[in-house]
Design an enzyme around this catalytic site. Structure first.
Site, PDB file in Angstrom:
ATOM      1  NE  ARG A  24      -2.653  -0.961   3.543  1.00  0.00           N
ATOM      2  CZ  ARG A  24      -3.248  -0.596   4.623  1.00  0.00           C
ATOM      3  NH1 ARG A  24      -4.258  -0.275   4.486  1.00  0.00           N
ATOM      4  NH2 ARG A  24      -2.586  -0.824   5.569  1.00  0.00           N
ATOM      5  CG  LEU A  26      -1.344   5.101  -4.906  1.00  0.00           C
ATOM      6  CD1 LEU A  26      -0.097   6.795  -5.713  1.00  0.00           C
ATOM      7  CD2 LEU A  26      -2.240   4.779  -5.883  1.00  0.00           C
ATOM      8  CE  LYS A 120     -21.546   0.282  -2.639  1.00  0.00           C
ATOM      9  NZ  LYS A 120     -20.983  -0.625  -2.359  1.00  0.00           N
ATOM     10  CB  ILE A 446     -28.690   3.181  13.232  1.00  0.00           C
ATOM     11  CG1 ILE A 446     -29.666   4.420  13.009  1.00  0.00           C
ATOM     12  CG2 ILE A 446     -28.586   2.138  12.133  1.00  0.00           C
ATOM     13  CD1 ILE A 446     -30.864   3.729  12.943  1.00  0.00           C
ATOM     14  CD1 TRP A 576     -20.797  -4.298   1.003  1.00  0.00           C
ATOM     15  CD2 TRP A 576     -21.336  -4.300   2.826  1.00  0.00           C
ATOM     16  NE1 TRP A 576     -21.377  -3.035   1.020  1.00  0.00           N
ATOM     17  CE2 TRP A 576     -21.431  -2.808   2.246  1.00  0.00           C
ATOM     18  CE3 TRP A 576     -21.192  -3.349   4.718  1.00  0.00           C
ATOM     19  CZ2 TRP A 576     -22.678  -1.714   3.313  1.00  0.00           C
ATOM     20  CZ3 TRP A 576     -21.119  -2.678   5.441  1.00  0.00           C
ATOM     21  CH2 TRP A 576     -22.509  -1.706   4.109  1.00  0.00           C
ATOM     22  CG  ASP A 614     -27.601  -2.631  10.488  1.00  0.00           C
ATOM     23  OD1 ASP A 614     -29.230  -2.862  10.970  1.00  0.00           O
ATOM     24  OD2 ASP A 614     -26.979  -3.082  11.969  1.00  0.00           O
ATOM     25  CD  GLU A 680     -28.511   8.382   4.479  1.00  0.00           C
ATOM     26  OE1 GLU A 680     -27.770   7.560   4.443  1.00  0.00           O
ATOM     27  OE2 GLU A 680     -28.459   9.387   3.242  1.00  0.00           O
ATOM     28  CG  HIS A 709     -23.807  10.589   6.038  1.00  0.00           C
ATOM     29  ND1 HIS A 709     -24.584  10.039   6.120  1.00  0.00           N
ATOM     30  CD2 HIS A 709     -22.893   9.248   6.414  1.00  0.00           C
ATOM     31  CE1 HIS A 709     -24.958   9.019   6.001  1.00  0.00           C
ATOM     32  NE2 HIS A 709     -24.006   8.193   5.725  1.00  0.00           N
TER      33      HIS A 709
HETATM   34  N1  GLN Z   1     -25.619  -1.387  12.279  1.00  0.00           N
HETATM   35  C1  GLN Z   1     -24.697  -1.014  12.345  1.00  0.00           C
HETATM   36  C2  GLN Z   1     -24.092   0.433  12.691  1.00  0.00           C
HETATM   37  O1  GLN Z   1     -24.784   1.262  13.084  1.00  0.00           O
HETATM   38  C3  GLN Z   1     -25.583  -0.382  11.030  1.00  0.00           C
HETATM   39  C4  GLN Z   1     -24.301   0.450  10.408  1.00  0.00           C
HETATM   40  C5  GLN Z   1     -24.326   0.612   8.607  1.00  0.00           C
HETATM   41  O2  GLN Z   1     -25.968   1.111   8.511  1.00  0.00           O
HETATM   42  N2  GLN Z   1     -23.889   0.728   7.375  1.00  0.00           N
HETATM   43  O3  GLN Z   1     -23.257   1.285  12.457  1.00  0.00           O
HETATM   44 ZN    ZN Z   2     -26.771   3.196   8.091  1.00  0.00          ZN
END
Ligand code: GLN
Ligand code: ZN
Length: 771
Positions: A24, A26, A120, A446, A576, A614, A680, A709
């Site tokens: 890595r 770079l 993406k 969350i 992922w 999730d 979201e 965010h």
């Molecule tokens: N439960 C995960 C968190 O709170 C959900 C993350 C996500 O949606 N990417 O981080």
């Molecule tokens: Zn999320």
């Protein structure tokens, strides 16, 4: 099968290569430049050395034409933006003052100017910077970077083939610039853009490029007749120029479909097609189109997106068929090797039997070279390699790692009823309300709380043996106590344990499931200098023991309020990771779902009343072609329901997704049959709430009222205003109050203040409702 040496000219090539370097380098150089540790010359020297080493390796391995121009300090779409001079107005001054700093300003933003949006790259996990265009956009050709790389490769004695993002794909990936009407279609700028591409092509020819590759992956998506006409026009014009190199138009990530005849007729010299995965249909399409007379075909037969060895015999059969259809067939990977790690030989910790099945960029390159040799000289010339490949494939098919009879029997016995809750939502909600006793507009989060430096240090200490397992767990328990007591003080209704033990929401589970491998150096670029090491789902999946129950019950032991159990769903686990290619995705999803179902069952048995699964990747995994989506959504939603279907009516199932655009999967969200979904919504002013309502979504929902965010702390009035908007779409009895997503990337100070405001907003709106 023995092919005659029929294609003496068959050659091996690749479209692109991992940029980061074996260690890595770079990433380190770019971040070093940002921090002022190295200067621009140092960064240039590192970049040039990395390119030199990659080309040399490719050439040593037998690649005839090396790709140039794909090396990037941040992102190749941003490089294209520079090449066509489409610098956003807000970054113009920075770019004019210093091209390199201006480049990074576009990528990362500055105090006064937001970065380009990131999204993406098709259905990969690579993110590009979205070009911003408007009716006033003007383009100017800047071929310096492309020419410089070309000259470097030529000086080193290589035959370079510059690779550019094609003009159609560039425009189709762009979005209206800020302030431009959202209905503006960047493709309307095609006629302005083409002369700029023609100029760059002429420059590259003048600098000695015999061929230039134009990548048009956007043509494997569903395209309107107008877009297909634009493609025809673009390549008629670029192909019609006299002052040009030979043109290879490349497509990947699927089949060209109706774009195939368009490109086949265009006056270009070659096409590159994907014959793997969703691209397999290209073979029949090519046959029915009568092949590519007079053109060079580059056949992507080695999957460039996964980490598995190729079935060389099957690829040779495909290549043999193609040889009957085209005058010249060269061999490649299906797409740039940017999407796979560099070298499987660097993985010393992987079970040696599984290591035989892995092919990263270097191994894939050798497969491509071998196939080209087999095509050119006949299979006898590569008989020993083919035999070894057959043995490796057989060892994979017969291995206990890939085939666990108990897992297979269980998956085969799944019935429709297993993937269904025992009672409909209306009855479940009554049982859940009675059990949980929550107020109107219940508040929750969350899942994750800030991943502090101390937590990361504790994990690193454990890895390096500086602390033992017990000491590590004590640190995690300390964190959970802190998180639980904060939530109680803040007045949240449904608590979480905060996920402090998770390095990553997928990796954490992959490390605890059978059939999953972890790599040590398997880095792939996610965006800019961010690299990830996806787990490898190699074999049949099961869950030997509980993965989260201990932490969840510990958190529950600290409070009387319900603590929500927290799992990553099957679709996100697959999305992922690198997933096995020897069975349909849906089968792997079902196995993962059954393993998670065991976890859900154990959480429930331990008294967990609320369990969240999730699925943030549900939408991004949607196939590129609309025709393939129903089949995907069928297995994806089944996997979720299989994960959650066995719980009692009184156990409340939550799910979470984080994106604001989900109009195209709202039916699938409904089909999950979760009791509560959090989404979201803060930035889009609760649009998802209105979309759910328009669909008639019958269950509970928590559109986010706190944009995680951004480091901004929303005040009470702002959160309350969003909540009231949410109430306009979703009745109070079914509305939850929560942030947009997890808090792991936030600092404690902002998270604390924001959640306190969120609770205050919920209380304020509740008071309105009851008065
Ligand atoms: N439960 C995960 C968190 O709170 C959900 C993350 C996500 O949606 N990417 O981080
Ligand atoms: Zn999320």
């Amino acid at each position: 099968m023995t092919t005659k040496p029929a294609a003496a000219a068959a050659r091996a090539t690749v479209y692109g290569w991992p940029r980061q370097g074996p260690d890595r380098e770079l990433k380190k150089a770019v971040e070093g430049y940002w921090k002022g540790r190295i200067d621009a010359d140092g960064l240039r020297r590192t970049s040039a050395a990395l390119r030199r080493d990659s080309w040399r390796q490719l050439a040593d391995d037998g690649v005839h034409e090396v790709p140039t121009g794909g090396f990037s300090l941040y992102d190749h779409v941003l490089d294209t933006t520079v090449m066509v001079g489409a610098i956003p107005t807000r970054h113009r001054a920075a770019v004019d003052a210093d091209a390199l700093d201006g480049y990074f300003a576009m990528a990362r933003g500055t105090q006064g100017a937001a970065p380009l949006e990131m999204t993406k790259w098709f259905d990969t996990n690579y993110h590009y910077l979205v070009p911003e265009l408007g009716p006033d956009s003007v383009f100017t050709a800047d071929s310096r970077q492309q020419v410089a790389e070309l000259e470097q490769a030529r000086a080193l004695g290589h035959t370079p083939r510059p690779v550019l993002v094609g003009p159609l794909t560039y425009l189709l990936l762009a979005k209206p610039a800020p302030g431009v009407h959202p209905g503006f279609e960047p493709l309307t700028l095609l006629d302005r853009l083409l002369p700029v591409y023609a100029r760059v092509l002429a420059d590259l020819r003048a600098a000695g490029a015999p061929w230039v590759q134009l990548d048009e992956p956007a043509l494997v998506q569903d395209r309107t007749p107008a877009e297909l006409n634009a493609a025809a026009r673009a390549y008629r014009e670029l192909g019609g120029a006299t002052d040009r190199p030979k043109l290879l138009v490349a497509s990947y990530f699927g089949r060209l479909g109706e774009a195939l005849p368009v490109l086949a007729k265009a006056p270009v010299d070659g096409l590159a097609l994907d014959f793997t995965g969703a691209g397999a249909g290209n073979l029949a399409d090519l046959a029915s189109a009568g092949g590519l007379p007079g053109k060079r075909l580059v056949a992507g037969v080695v999957d460039g997106r996964n980490v598995w060895i190729n079935d060389l015999g099957a690829s040779l059969a495909t290549l043999g068929t193609l040889l009957g259809l085209c005058d010249r067939v060269d061999v490649s990977a299906s797409c740039s090797l940017l999407h796979v790690p560099l070298d499987a030989a660097a993985e010393h910790d992987i079970d040696p039997q599984a290591a035989r099945w892995l092919a990263f960029a270097r191994q894939k390159t050798r497969e491509v070279v071998l196939l080209a040799r087999g095509l050119a000289q006949g299979t006898d010339a590569i008989a020993a390699e083919l035999a070894a490949n057959r043995a490796d494939l057989a060892s994979r098919a017969g291995s206990a790692l890939t085939r666990d009879p108990a897992v297979r029997a269980r998956a085969a016995a799944v019935t429709e009823a297993d993937a269904r809750r025992s009672e409909p939502y209306a009855r479940r909600t009554a049982a859940q309300r009675a059990r949980l006793g929550l107020p109107l507009l219940p508040t929750t989060t969350i899942g994750s709380f800030p991943q502090t430096g101390e937590l990361r240090t504790a994990r690193a200490d454990l890895r390096r043996g500086r602390i033992d397992e017990d000491a590590y767990e004590e640190r995690i328990r300390d964190e959970i106590r802190e998180v639980v007591s904060f939530q109680e003080r803040a007045g949240l209704d449904v608590l979480v344990h905060g996920e402090p033990e998770r390095n990553d929401m997928v990796q954490y589970f992959a490390e605890r499931l059978t059939g999953c491998l972890a790599t040590r150096h398997g880095w792939v670029q996610s965006y800019g200098t961010r690299y990830v090491r996806p787990p490898v789902l190699a074999g049949d999946v099961s869950r030997p023991e509980p993965m989260t129950v201990g932490w969840t019950t510990y958190a529950q032991s600290l409070t009387d309020r319900p603590v929500k159990g927290m799992l990553t769903g099957p679709v996100t686990m697959l999305a992922w990771s690198f997933v096995r290619d020897d069975q349909p995705l849906g089968e792997t999803a079902r196995q993962v779902a059954l393993a998670l179902r065991d976890e859900v069952g154990d959480l429930e048995a331990a008294g967990t009343a609320v369990i969240q699964v999730d699925e943030p990747a549900l939408r991004e995994t949607l196939p590129l072609r609309a025709a393939d989506r129903a089949a995907y959504l069928a297995w994806a939603t089944e996997a979720f329901r299989l994960t959650t279907g066995a719980v009692l009516p009184r156990t409340q199932i939550h799910t979470h997704m984080c994106y604001a655009e989900f109009g195209d999967i709202v039916q699938a969200i409904d089909d999950l049959d979760a009791d509560v979904i959090s989404l979201e919504a803060a930035r889009s002013h609760m649009r998802v709430a209105r979309e759910l309502a328009a669909h008639g979504y019958p269950r509970e929902a928590g559109p986010g009222v706190y944009d995680i965010h951004s480091p901004r702390v929303p005040d009470v009035a702002e959160a309350a205003a969003l909540l009231r908007r949410g109430l306009g779409a979703i009745p109070a009895e079914r509305l939850w109050v929560n942030p947009d997503c997890g808090l792991k990337t936030r600092g404690w100070a902002e998270a604390r203040a924001s959640l306190e405001n969120l609770v205050a907003a919920a209380r304020e709106v509740r008071a309105d409702l009851t008065s």
